[in-house]
Design a protein around this motif. Structure first.
Motif, PDB file in Angstrom:
ATOM      1  N   UNK A 190       0.882  -1.165   0.000  1.00 35.14           N
ATOM      2  CA  UNK A 190       0.000   0.000   0.000  1.00 35.14           C
ATOM      3  C   UNK A 190       0.916   1.210   0.000  1.00 35.14           C
ATOM      4  N   UNK A 191       0.854   2.008  -1.066  1.00 39.07           N
ATOM      5  CA  UNK A 191       1.819   3.103  -1.157  1.00 39.07           C
ATOM      6  C   UNK A 191       1.203   4.422  -0.701  1.00 39.07           C
ATOM      7  N   UNK A 192       1.670   4.875   0.456  1.00 38.98           N
ATOM      8  CA  UNK A 192       1.249   6.192   0.959  1.00 38.98           C
ATOM      9  C   UNK A 192       2.470   7.112   0.982  1.00 38.98           C
ATOM     10  N   UNK A 193       3.476   6.750   1.778  1.00 35.65           N
ATOM     11  CA  UNK A 193       4.685   7.579   1.817  1.00 35.65           C
ATOM     12  C   UNK A 193       5.379   7.563   0.451  1.00 35.65           C
ATOM     13  N   UNK A 194       5.317   6.432  -0.227  1.00 39.63           N
ATOM     14  CA  UNK A 194       5.998   6.304  -1.528  1.00 39.63           C
ATOM     15  C   UNK A 194       5.041   6.532  -2.697  1.00 39.63           C
ATOM     16  N   UNK A 195       3.906   7.240  -2.423  1.00 40.03           N
ATOM     17  CA  UNK A 195       2.851   7.303  -3.446  1.00 40.03           C
ATOM     18  C   UNK A 195       3.313   7.852  -4.781  1.00 40.03           C
ATOM     19  N   UNK A 196       4.294   8.735  -4.759  1.00 40.18           N
ATOM     20  CA  UNK A 196       4.735   9.335  -6.020  1.00 40.18           C
ATOM     21  C   UNK A 196       6.079   8.827  -6.515  1.00 40.18           C
ATOM     22  N   UNK A 197       6.780   8.066  -5.668  1.00 42.07           N
ATOM     23  CA  UNK A 197       8.130   7.638  -6.040  1.00 42.07           C
ATOM     24  C   UNK A 197       8.076   6.672  -7.221  1.00 42.07           C
ATOM     25  N   UNK A 198       8.748   7.054  -8.280  1.00 43.28           N
ATOM     26  CA  UNK A 198       8.722   6.226  -9.478  1.00 43.28           C
ATOM     27  C   UNK A 198       7.583   6.585 -10.420  1.00 43.28           C
ATOM     28  N   UNK A 199       6.745   7.541 -10.010  1.00 42.05           N
ATOM     29  CA  UNK A 199       5.628   7.937 -10.873  1.00 42.05           C
ATOM     30  C   UNK A 199       5.766   9.357 -11.410  1.00 42.05           C
ATOM     31  N   UNK A 200       6.588  10.162 -10.731  1.00 37.35           N
ATOM     32  CA  UNK A 200       6.725  11.544 -11.195  1.00 37.35           C
ATOM     33  C   UNK A 200       8.189  11.877 -11.421  1.00 37.35           C
ATOM     34  N   UNK A 201       8.400  12.936 -12.195  1.00 36.11           N
ATOM     35  CA  UNK A 201       9.744  13.486 -12.311  1.00 36.11           C
ATOM     36  C   UNK A 201       9.977  14.332 -11.065  1.00 36.11           C
ATOM     37  N   UNK A 202      10.924  13.921 -10.206  1.00 34.93           N
ATOM     38  CA  UNK A 202      11.089  14.630  -8.931  1.00 34.93           C
ATOM     39  C   UNK A 202      11.564  16.074  -9.091  1.00 34.93           C
ATOM     40  N   UNK A 203      12.027  16.405 -10.296  1.00 42.78           N
ATOM     41  CA  UNK A 203      12.491  17.773 -10.497  1.00 42.78           C
ATOM     42  C   UNK A 203      11.403  18.656 -11.100  1.00 42.78           C
ATOM     43  N   UNK A 204      10.166  18.125 -11.158  1.00 42.36           N
ATOM     44  CA  UNK A 204       9.075  18.898 -11.734  1.00 42.36           C
ATOM     45  C   UNK A 204       7.970  19.088 -10.709  1.00 42.36           C
ATOM     46  N   UNK A 205       7.754  20.335 -10.299  1.00 43.35           N
ATOM     47  CA  UNK A 205       6.697  20.613  -9.318  1.00 43.35           C
ATOM     48  C   UNK A 205       5.321  20.398  -9.956  1.00 43.35           C
ATOM     49  N   UNK A 206       5.237  20.596 -11.267  1.00 44.95           N
ATOM     50  CA  UNK A 206       3.951  20.421 -11.950  1.00 44.95           C
ATOM     51  C   UNK A 206       3.497  18.962 -11.871  1.00 44.95           C
ATOM     52  N   UNK A 207       4.451  18.024 -12.004  1.00 46.71           N
ATOM     53  CA  UNK A 207       4.063  16.617 -11.939  1.00 46.71           C
ATOM     54  C   UNK A 207       3.611  16.243 -10.532  1.00 46.71           C
ATOM     55  N   UNK A 208       4.226  16.869  -9.527  1.00 49.55           N
ATOM     56  CA  UNK A 208       3.771  16.630  -8.153  1.00 49.55           C
ATOM     57  C   UNK A 208       2.357  17.192  -7.973  1.00 49.55           C
ATOM     58  N   UNK A 209       2.139  18.399  -8.483  1.00 50.30           N
ATOM     59  CA  UNK A 209       0.807  19.015  -8.360  1.00 50.30           C
ATOM     60  C   UNK A 209      -0.256  18.189  -9.079  1.00 50.30           C
TER      61      UNK A 209
ATOM     62  N   UNK B 190      16.381  18.380  -3.493  1.00 53.44           N
ATOM     63  CA  UNK B 190      15.710  19.199  -2.472  1.00 53.44           C
ATOM     64  C   UNK B 190      15.897  20.677  -2.782  1.00 53.44           C
ATOM     65  N   UNK B 191      17.116  21.045  -3.179  1.00 54.15           N
ATOM     66  CA  UNK B 191      17.373  22.446  -3.517  1.00 54.15           C
ATOM     67  C   UNK B 191      16.485  22.917  -4.660  1.00 54.15           C
ATOM     68  N   UNK B 192      16.364  22.052  -5.683  1.00 54.28           N
ATOM     69  CA  UNK B 192      15.496  22.397  -6.819  1.00 54.28           C
ATOM     70  C   UNK B 192      14.065  22.569  -6.331  1.00 54.28           C
ATOM     71  N   UNK B 193      13.618  21.608  -5.509  1.00 55.42           N
ATOM     72  CA  UNK B 193      12.231  21.628  -5.036  1.00 55.42           C
ATOM     73  C   UNK B 193      11.953  22.871  -4.194  1.00 55.42           C
ATOM     74  N   UNK B 194      12.909  23.258  -3.338  1.00 55.83           N
ATOM     75  CA  UNK B 194      12.689  24.429  -2.482  1.00 55.83           C
ATOM     76  C   UNK B 194      12.549  25.692  -3.346  1.00 55.83           C
ATOM     77  N   UNK B 195      13.427  25.825  -4.357  1.00 53.54           N
ATOM     78  CA  UNK B 195      13.328  26.982  -5.254  1.00 53.54           C
ATOM     79  C   UNK B 195      11.975  27.030  -5.952  1.00 53.54           C
ATOM     80  N   UNK B 196      11.513  25.856  -6.431  1.00 54.73           N
ATOM     81  CA  UNK B 196      10.224  25.812  -7.126  1.00 54.73           C
ATOM     82  C   UNK B 196       9.083  26.187  -6.185  1.00 54.73           C
ATOM     83  N   UNK B 197       9.145  25.659  -4.955  1.00 53.95           N
ATOM     84  CA  UNK B 197       8.072  25.918  -4.003  1.00 53.95           C
ATOM     85  C   UNK B 197       8.035  27.402  -3.632  1.00 53.95           C
ATOM     86  N   UNK B 198       9.225  28.017  -3.524  1.00 53.33           N
ATOM     87  CA  UNK B 198       9.261  29.459  -3.224  1.00 53.33           C
ATOM     88  C   UNK B 198       8.643  30.247  -4.378  1.00 53.33           C
TER      89      UNK B 198
END
Lengths: 177, 592
Positions: free
Chosen positions: B109-128, B241-249
């Motif tokens: 059952x994937x909760x913590x790993x719900x997006x791992x392997x499904x999104x490009x981690x460097x894209x905030x749009x894919x997370x959204x 993480x650095x990329x993600x923080x910049x995107x989130x800001x």
């Protein structure tokens, strides 16, 4: 206690000079900021590849940090090196999974290939061999990391081949200069 | 018709297996042949044993190909992309037909790993696009108060995933109740347990889920600043993480008046660790952020009262934070329906060691160890005998095969003498020596002890000396009693978790594998045939053909004999390196 690397040589050869001017921007960036000891030491290490004592003394003088505090932090963390290291650092993982899959054999093979013991640097200062706790690639055990490259599911023989390949490239690039 | 997608898994494990080369090969073929598909990157889906992984999505569904090389990748592009016919024998996961690795995903059952392997981690749009930041939006639009959020987290029953198992909601309430004007929130990403890599996987594969979880936490306890303390050994995680923080800001998920909530200002910094296992302990971690030696401090005062720079501070682990947005979106009861009475939800485990399907699995609490090892893990490599699992890293213990029906929840695991820890599960077979395992862990804790408490500093050293001499065949009859006595003293007189739990690997192996210790001490034998000084290599006369191969490879010239005649190993010279045995083509060398 926290790992102390074997000190086979004095910190710095007398012939080597430390170019302290590299430290000016670093001190400007971190002076008077709280919690700056570790970033300063990381900065020194980035500049020289290790932490020369004269560099620490200079930074202490120019930031108001105590030299003893800086030395205490530098000797506490595994990341900080107080003696020069080779150009290429070979990190062999000795985490649980790698240990179970015989990481010792990898270290032994590399010791043979490089002619140095674990924690030492080759005479030509090209390679430093190190054991590290866990690289987080446990499912590919045993693993070693050279630069940003990770090599998984290794045998002693393959590990030796990787070193030979790098050595060949090093020699090749040496000719171009 | 939508374009086909080709997605390459580029987590640390994929890269180590050669995924970078595969990606480059696909990219160059795409250009060369002018193929029409979208080439994307993702992170680890947990199937580390089949890396490198390449997923192809077409109108019929998703097909994940395993153990891909540049040659196989070219084949896949030719057949699947151009001719629309998937190559069945390379597929390891798909909904379209059964694959032999199907069992690995059943029961997950994937909760913590719900997006791992499904999104490009460097894209905030894919997370959204996968409900990312919806929890934060929900809080803003429905004007949910801090109290309600804390109550939700409390009701979900989630307990700290870093190993402590303290209820997260309670921790948040303590921090909330402190009315100081400056408060901090910290994410503990100093995943140091050898054998655990779930936090690395989350940070590399879904960094925004951690940022969102932290931001929700900050809103709940009213913190204005956050730190992620991440191991320097995880360069890719730090980069992402650095990329993600910049995107989130840039999108206003971090900054001032977040999501239009008046006065909610919050920002996150990354602090790179400098290599010290003890910094995973919360007070040592804070000392390290403050720039000091990472030595634990006395508690109380607890961090919620006086933490970083003496301000109230809340610390949670990566996996805990990754769960939070899901709980806010889906509600606490949806989360607490998984798990056991006192351990709710799911837990990520890193399966490693002598197991066929090594990788990351996320399972509901309450599953048995046996099911994890055999159903998901596929059993033991080469079908050898399953001996034990080591749970909880250097602070944990070994659970023997006959207790494998223990369910994984905090309390059942604690009852065996092991701990859940961060979820590293190292599987051992009959060739693993338990005394050597105990020695290995003690060697680790001895090196990592910060030196503050005498018993931890010197006691671990003494224990290591005793264990070493046992594995070398010099153990004394009294050694086991001495080990147990020292263990109890270290446990009772250490300030932090490192010392209090350091003897666990020794105590559990003595408890469950006492006979193995006794064999080393009394008979000078290692039943697992692992401890070199206790081994004896001999040539079986009948089988030896006199090929002279072993004689040539022996590094110490301990083997003598003429061509075509049986050879002999000189035991006085033999260093037990085992080279002869691995080279012999006739299985004529025995190890006992």
């Amino acid at each position: 206690m926290r790992i102390q690397r074997i000190q086979t040589k004095p910190h710095l050869d007398e012939s080597e000079q430390v170019d302290l001017s590299l430290l000016v921007p670093l001190v400007q960036q971190y002076k008077n900021k709280r919690g700056n000891t570790i970033p300063l030491l990381q900065g020194i290490q980035n500049a020289y590849g290790f932490i020369p004592i004269p560099a620490m003394e200079w930074v202490a003088e120019n930031t108001g940090l105590k030299l003893s505090d800086m030395y205490g932090v530098a000797s506490f963390y595994a990341q900080f090196r107080l003696k020069p290291v080779g150009k290429i650092i070979v990190k062999v993982c000795h985490g649980t999974a790698c240990h179970v899959q015989n990481a010792t054999a990898i270290t032994e093979a590399l010791e043979e290939e490089l002619g140095v013991k674990d924690g030492e640097t080759t005479v030509d200062r090209v390679f430093t061999l190190e054991s590290v706790a866990c690289l987080g690639c446990c499912s590919l055990a045993p693993v070693m990391m050279i630069g940003d490259n990770t090599f998984g599911k290794l045998t002693g023989k393959q590990a030796k081949e990787v070193i030979r390949d790098i050595r060949e490239k090093e020699n090749g690039s040496g000719c171009e200069h | 018709m939508a374009n086909k997608q080709v997605i390459v898994g580029l987590g640390s494990c994929g890269l180590a297996a050669g995924a970078g080369k595969v990606f480059d090969a696909i990219e160059s073929i795409k250009k060369e042949k002018n193929l029409d598909f979208d080439l994307k990157k993702t992170s680890c889906i947990g199937m580390c044993f089949r890396e490198p992984l390449v997923e192809v999505i077409d109108e019929t569904g998703s097909y994940i190909y395993g153990e891909i090389t540049d040659v196989k990748a070219a084949e896949i592009l030719e057949k699947h992309i151009l001719q629309n016919s998937p190559i069945k024998e390379y597929v390891v996961k798909t909904e379209v037909f059964d694959t032999k690795d199907k069992g690995f995903f059943e029961g997950q059952i994937k909760i913590a790993l719900r997006n791992c392997g499904y999104i490009d981690p460097e894209s905030i749009e894919e997370y959204e696009a996968r409900k990312g930041y919806n929890a934060l939006k929900k809080i803003a639009s429905e004007k949910i108060t801090s109290e309600v959020i804390i109550q939700n987290v409390l009701d979900s029953g989630i307990r700290g995933r870093g190993g402590g198992g303290f209820p997260t909601g309670l921790k948040w309430r303590f921090a909330f109740n402190n009315k100081a004007s400056v408060k901090y929130i910290i994410c503990n990403a100093d995943e140091g347990d050898p054998g655990a890599f779930m936090d690395r996987s989350v940070l590399e594969g879904d960094p925004h889920s951690v940022l969102e979880g932290m931001t929700i936490g900050a809103y709940a306890i009213q913190a204005s600043e956050g730190w992620i303390y991440c191991r320097a050994e995880y360069p890719l995680a730090i980069k992402r993480l650095n990329i993600a923080i910049d995107q989130a800001r840039a999108k206003g998920y971090l900054g001032n008046n977040i999501m239009g909530i008046d006065g909610f200002n919050f920002d996150i910094h990354i602090k790179e660790g400098a290599g010290a296992f003890v910094c995973g302990e919360e007070t040592a971690l804070m000392a390290s952020i403050e720039g000091e030696r990472g030595m634990p401090r006395k508690r109380p005062p607890f961090p919620a009262e006086s933490g970083l720079w003496k301000n109230p501070t809340n610390i949670n682990n990566v996996e805990t934070f990754a769960n939070i947005p899901w709980i806010i979106i889906n509600g606490p009861s949806e989360y607490s329906k998984y798990g056991t009475e006192k351990s709710k939800g799911t837990k990520v485990f890193a399966l490693t060691g002598k197991i066929k399907n090594g990788g990351l699995v996320e399972v509901p609490m309450g599953i048995t160890i046996r099911d994890v090892v055999f159903k998901l893990g596929g059993g033991i490599i080469d079908d050898k005998k399953f001996k034990a699992v080591q749970l909880g890293g250097p602070s944990g213990g070994c659970i023997p095969e006959y207790l494998a029906d223990t369910v994984v929840d905090y309390d059942s695991v604690n009852a065996t003498g092991a701990i859940m820890g961060s979820g590293g599960m190292v599987v051992m077979d009959e060739t693993t020596c338990m005394v050597d395992m105990a020695r290995f862990f003690l060697d680790f804790t001895k090196k990592e002890s910060c030196g503050k408490c005498t018993f931890c500093r010197i006691g671990t050293q003494r224990m290591l000396e005793i264990l070493t001499r046992i594995t070398e065949g010099n153990g004394l009859e009294t050694d086991l009693d001495t080990l147990i006595e020292l263990s109890n003293q270290i446990k009772n007189s250490s300030l932090c978790g490192l010392g209090q739990t350091a003897p666990n690997p020794v105590l559990t192996t003595i408890k469950y594998f006492r006979d193995e210790y006794e064999a080393h001490i009394r008979d000078k034998k290692c039943p697992a045939k692992n401890c070199k000084p206790l081994l004896k290599f001999e040539i079986i006369e009948d089988k030896c053909t006199g090929c002279m191969l072993c004689k040539k490879v022996c590094p110490v010239n301990a083997i003598s004999g003429e061509r075509k005649l049986a050879h002999l190993i000189d035991q006085a010279l033999c260093t037990k390196c085992g080279m002869c045995m691995s080279k012999c083509k006739f299985v004529a060398i025995s190890k006992s």
